[in-house]
Design an enzyme around this catalytic site. Structure first.
Site, PDB file in Angstrom:
ATOM      1  N   VAL A 116       0.865  -1.179   0.000  1.00 58.92           N
ATOM      2  CA  VAL A 116       0.000   0.000   0.000  1.00 58.92           C
ATOM      3  C   VAL A 116       0.897   1.222   0.000  1.00 58.92           C
ATOM      4  O   VAL A 116       1.994   1.204   0.570  1.00 58.92           O
ATOM      5  CB  VAL A 116      -0.943   0.014   1.220  1.00 58.92           C
ATOM      6  CG1 VAL A 116      -1.526   1.394   1.458  1.00 58.92           C
ATOM      7  CG2 VAL A 116      -2.076  -0.985   1.019  1.00 58.92           C
ATOM      8  N   CYS A 117       0.441   2.277  -0.653  1.00 62.83           N
ATOM      9  CA  CYS A 117       1.159   3.548  -0.689  1.00 62.83           C
ATOM     10  C   CYS A 117       2.551   3.322  -1.296  1.00 62.83           C
ATOM     11  O   CYS A 117       2.715   2.506  -2.198  1.00 62.83           O
ATOM     12  CB  CYS A 117       1.206   4.156   0.709  1.00 62.83           C
ATOM     13  SG  CYS A 117       1.570   5.920   0.767  1.00 62.83           S
ATOM     14  N   ASN A 118       3.565   4.040  -0.778  1.00 68.63           N
ATOM     15  CA  ASN A 118       4.893   3.885  -1.380  1.00 68.63           C
ATOM     16  C   ASN A 118       5.655   2.688  -0.838  1.00 68.63           C
ATOM     17  O   ASN A 118       6.853   2.546  -1.067  1.00 68.63           O
ATOM     18  CB  ASN A 118       5.726   5.163  -1.236  1.00 68.63           C
ATOM     19  CG  ASN A 118       5.955   5.562   0.198  1.00 68.63           C
ATOM     20  OD1 ASN A 118       5.532   4.884   1.129  1.00 68.63           O
ATOM     21  ND2 ASN A 118       6.627   6.690   0.398  1.00 68.63           N
TER      22      ASN A 118
END
Length: 311
Positions: A116-118
């Site tokens: 998830v995300c970076n």
């Protein structure tokens, strides 16, 4: 979407082994990145391991909230059904040899790789997104592209057995998407209902397009230092990969998987997978056996192989 887990909720009643999830923790993580999926995973009875190099408390990105890992890299079960990486201040984790070696090892065997995300940048640093499409936080898309990954703007992106989410709050959408493909829509809807997940944000400012230039400029100013740190980490990863490229894929890590996705054959749970079965794609190319029962394809993929050697 068809429900591929007709025996649900057997996994909550002990009649089948729950799926085993490994969540990477590192200092500087964004807590919501993993708490959202963690809540969703636990809602359907998955077994969850919070993983770090040691059992020392791991601090969030604001250095205030401390999370205690439940297992070290050495103690982690060899076979994880889902290997999941959250985001945050990921620069140090991208360059940490122990972290990258652990992800490369477990990622070579896990039927599902997720972020998830970076957190996608950490997966990319470990070579686990080579040849795959991936989502990430909108501010990290250029960095991910620098590592040779095909960037998706989707909130929840699926490319074969890679499940990736966009920024922070996309973790819950990501978790529900994973359920729909592993346990079926009934399990996903049950988890969504249990969490009361019915978002109605007060503003349309969750993307650069919705927020507008003024808010984006403010964000860029606020994150300038961390963005520079991340840019430097990406550069170092690229240099390391370039230096090791002749030997980089001589082990269990291949050069890249096929560019096109295989036919739609959703992965599912099984209660009768023999312990002699090898790798996630039920082929005979991976010398490391798939131990126990869990997430396996309905049948082997056609050539070229999509097993762990083909990831």
């Amino acid at each position: 979407m068809a429900d591929h887990a007709a025996n649900w909720p057997d996994h909550l009643e002990g009649d089948a082994r729950p799926l085993v999830v490994g969540i990477l923790l590192f200092n500087g993580h964004t807590t919501l990145d993993f708490v959202g999926p963690y809540t969703a995973f636990s809602a359907v009875g998955m077994t969850i391991h919070l993983l770090s190099n040691t059992l020392d408390p791991v601090l969030s990105e604001d250095c205030v909230l401390a999370i205690g890992p439940t297992a070290t890299f050495d103690d982690c079960p060899e076979q994880l059904d889902i290997l999941f990486v959250p985001g945050g201040f990921v620069g140090k984790a991208m360059l940490d040899q122990a972290t990258i070696a652990f992800l490369a090892d477990r990622g070579a065997m896990a039927p599902y790789i997720a972020s998830v995300c970076n957190g996608a940048l950490i997966l990319a640093a470990a070579g686990l997104l080579d040849g795959y499409r991936s989502a990430t936080h909108w501010a990290g898309r250029d960095h991910l592209a620098q590592l040779g990954v095909e960037v998706s703007t989707e909130r929840a992106c699926i490319d074969r057995n890679r499940f990736t989410g966009g920024g922070v709050t996309a973790g819950i959408d990501f978790g529900l998407t994973v359920f729909a493909h592993t346990l079926g829509e009934k399990a996903a809807k049950f988890a969504q209902l249990m969490m009361g997940y019915d978002p109605k944000p007060p503003f349309n400012a969750g993307s650069p397009q919705g927020a507008g230039p003024e808010m984006v400029a403010l964000f860029d100013k606020f994150t300038a230092d961390s963005d520079t740190t991340l840019r430097n980490a990406v550069s170092q990863v690229k240099e390391q990969r370039a230096a090791s490229s002749p030997t980089r894929h001589q082990g269990r890590m291949p050069a890249s998987p096929p560019a096109s996705s295989p036919p739609d054959r959703p992965f599912h749970r099984t209660t009768s997978l023999p312990t002699s079965t090898v790798c996630g794609a039920l082929c005979d190319r991976n010398p490391r056996p798939y131990r126990g029962r869990g997430v396996v394809p309905t049948s082997s993929f056609p050539a070229p192989c999509h097993c762990t050697l083909g990831r």
